[in-house]
Design a protein around this motif. Structure first.
Motif, short mmCIF file in Angstrom:
data_model
loop_
_atom_site.label_atom_id
_atom_site.label_comp_id
_atom_site.label_asym_id
_atom_site.label_seq_id
_atom_site.Cartn_x
_atom_site.Cartn_y
_atom_site.Cartn_z
N SER A 283 0.90 -1.01 -0.49
CA SER A 283 0.28 -0.36 0.10
C SER A 283 0.64 1.49 0.47
O SER A 283 0.00 2.84 -0.30
CB SER A 283 -0.87 -0.51 1.13
N ALA B 122 6.15 -0.20 -7.27
CA ALA B 122 6.57 0.43 -8.52
C ALA B 122 4.72 -0.93 -8.50
O ALA B 122 4.42 -1.55 -8.15
CB ALA B 122 7.50 -0.29 -9.09
N ASN B 123 4.09 -0.17 -9.82
CA ASN B 123 2.99 -0.93 -10.07
C ASN B 123 3.24 -2.70 -10.02
O ASN B 123 2.68 -3.50 -10.49
CB ASN B 123 1.72 -0.98 -10.74
N GLU B 124 4.40 -2.68 -11.05
CA GLU B 124 4.82 -3.27 -11.91
C GLU B 124 5.18 -5.39 -10.20
O GLU B 124 5.23 -5.71 -10.73
CB GLU B 124 6.07 -3.56 -12.45
N LYS C 115 3.97 -4.60 -7.03
CA LYS C 115 2.25 -4.94 -7.03
C LYS C 115 1.26 -6.38 -7.58
O LYS C 115 1.46 -7.23 -6.43
CB LYS C 115 1.39 -4.27 -6.88
N VAL C 116 2.31 -6.40 -8.92
CA VAL C 116 1.09 -7.54 -9.54
C VAL C 116 2.33 -8.63 -9.38
O VAL C 116 1.68 -10.09 -9.21
CB VAL C 116 0.90 -6.92 -11.54
N GLN D 213 1.20 -10.24 -6.06
CA GLN D 213 -0.31 -11.21 -5.62
C GLN D 213 -0.38 -12.51 -5.88
O GLN D 213 0.42 -13.00 -6.32
CB GLN D 213 -1.43 -10.38 -6.87
N SER E 30 12.11 -1.04 -6.47
CA SER E 30 10.64 -0.26 -6.91
C SER E 30 11.52 0.60 -8.22
O SER E 30 11.05 0.72 -9.05
CB SER E 30 10.45 0.60 -6.17
N ASN F 226 10.02 0.27 -11.67
CA ASN F 226 9.14 0.62 -12.52
C ASN F 226 9.62 0.56 -13.73
O ASN F 226 11.08 1.15 -14.17
CB ASN F 226 10.13 2.29 -11.49
#
Length: 418
Positions: free
Chosen positions: A100, A105-107, A109-110, A113, A146, A150
């Motif tokens: 959170s 970085a979004n990648e 997080k993906v 998962q 990150s 990124n």
């Protein structure tokens, strides 16, 4: 009412008429019996009801206590299961990362998962989901991680292999996978066919020089990149093309002399800290396959080894070797074995070497520098613990920056342990 009189002798029985007194006595006796029985019945009934009431109350109390105990046990079991699940998550890295946080970085997080097992809960382990593999210390370096993650998905990766290696050296190993295309270096027409590739000069254009101070091999050959890599990228001039077939001191064992010591033959080997791959090349000349563990510390070791047609394994010596137990016929290590730090650090490494070496296999310790008496004692004691047979053991001196240092070379044979 009469009484019965039995007279023995004449065979007759005669009835006498009852008197008033005897009748009254009989009536009184019957009344007393009936009254006594009634009182007894009442007393029994009253006592029975009281006992049943007490028993019912006692049973209810016991049932309540049992229910409370069962509930308590169930709560303890549930709490223990939750604690075990939390411990499992922490050990496996389930919740190491706070996804959170805004700087993640979004990648990443993906990638991190959780994914449910396709067939549901595993009956043996109780695990219900798969978690992507990532080093524990990656969480300690989340900002750098990150930065590494990124990128634009399905696009080109940034030229950031140095960031990846920095993470590895900080303990972030294994690194997460990425969904981007790595920068390519065209090698068409630049690579020699095997086995000629083993000893042919490597073209500068086959290597990605970004992040390195030197931009060509002549520059590297003018540097001392370690105790075992001085001019080690020069396959034409210098001593590299004579290593392991010609010695410069009594501590330089010749490769053919070592191979004859192998029990059951030497077919596959592992070179710990393989430098530019010359040990593996010498073994390839003798039809022995060797994997070389290496990192690109100040030089493109991995690409150079691969260009020679050999097998580089890109990992740090702090990483558990990704091999099964008892698989290698030979393990070769030099001064790169000196990982520094406490003696326990060397022990962890040595035990992993012992794990992947088969019984009867050879451990070749090649010119290991004794930095001090403490390291000498720690290493020799460790070898004694393993119970290896000493096939060759030579302690000598070697020049290092104008100083004479003590080195150990040894060929040791792993015993069969039962």
């Amino acid at each position: 009412m009469g009484s019965v009189s039995l007279k023995i002798g004449d065979g007759t029985a005669r009835f006498k008429r009852a008197t008033f007194c005897s009748s009254a006595a009989n009536i009184l006796m019957i009344f007393s019996v009936i009254t006594t029985n009634l009182f007894a019945l009442y007393a029994f009934t009253a006592s029975s009801n009281h006992n049943q009431t007490q028993l019912l109350h006692h049973n209810n109390k016991n049932f309540s206590l049992i229910s409370e105990q069962v509930s308590l046990i169930l709560r303890e079991i549930d709490s223990s299961q939750k604690k075990l699940a939390q411990m499992e998550k922490e050990l496996l890295g389930y919740e190491s990362f706070d996804l959170s946080r805004p700087n993640i970085a979004n990648e990443l997080k993906v990638y991190l998962q959780h994914h449910q097992l396709p067939l549901g809960k595993d009956s043996k382990t109780g695990i219900t989901e798969m978690v992507s593999s990532v080093g524990h210390f990656c969480e300690k370096n989340s900002d750098l991680l990150s930065q590494y993650m990124n990128y634009k998905a399905y696009g080109p990766c940034y030229d950031d292999w140095s960031v990846a290696q920095k993470l590895i050296l900080k303990g972030c190993e294994p690194l997460p996978r990425r969904r981007c295309f790595t920068k390519t270096v065209s090698k068409v027409g630049l690579l020699h066919p095997f086995p000629n590739s083993l000893w042919k000069p490597i073209a500068n254009k086959t290597v990605n020089w970004s992040g390195l101070s030197c931009k060509n091999f002549p520059c590297l050959n003018g540097k001392k990149l370690g105790k075992d890599c001085i001019g080690c990228f020069d396959l034409v001039n210098g001593f590299e093309n004579q290593r392991f077939i010609k010695g410069r001191s009594k501590n330089d064992f010749l490769i053919d002399d070592v191979l004859v010591l192998g029990s059951g033959g030497i077919r596959i080997g592992f070179d710990v800290g393989g430098g530019s791959g010359t040990f593996a090349a010498r073994m390839a000349d003798r039809n022995v396959t060797v994997i070389s563990a290496t990192l690109n510390i100040d030089a493109p070791f991995s690409e150079f080894i691969a260009a020679r047609g050999l097998f580089p394994l890109y990992l740090s010596l702090d990483h558990r070797f990704p091999f099964y137990d008892n698989v290698f016929d030979l393990v070769h290590a030099s001064s790169t074995l000196d990982v520094g730090g406490k003696p326990e650090k060397l022990e962890f490494l040595m035990f992993d070497i012992d794990r992947v070496l088969r019984p009867g296999g050879l451990f070749w310790l090649d010119n290991f520098y004794y930095a001090n008496e403490e390291k000498k004692k720690a290493l020799t004691q460790l070898i004694e613990w393993f119970g290896y047979k000493k096939l060759k053991w030579v302690v000598g001196e070697k020049a290092d920056n104008g100083k004479s240092v003590v080195v150990l070379s040894a060929v040791l044979q792993k015993p069969v342990r039962v």
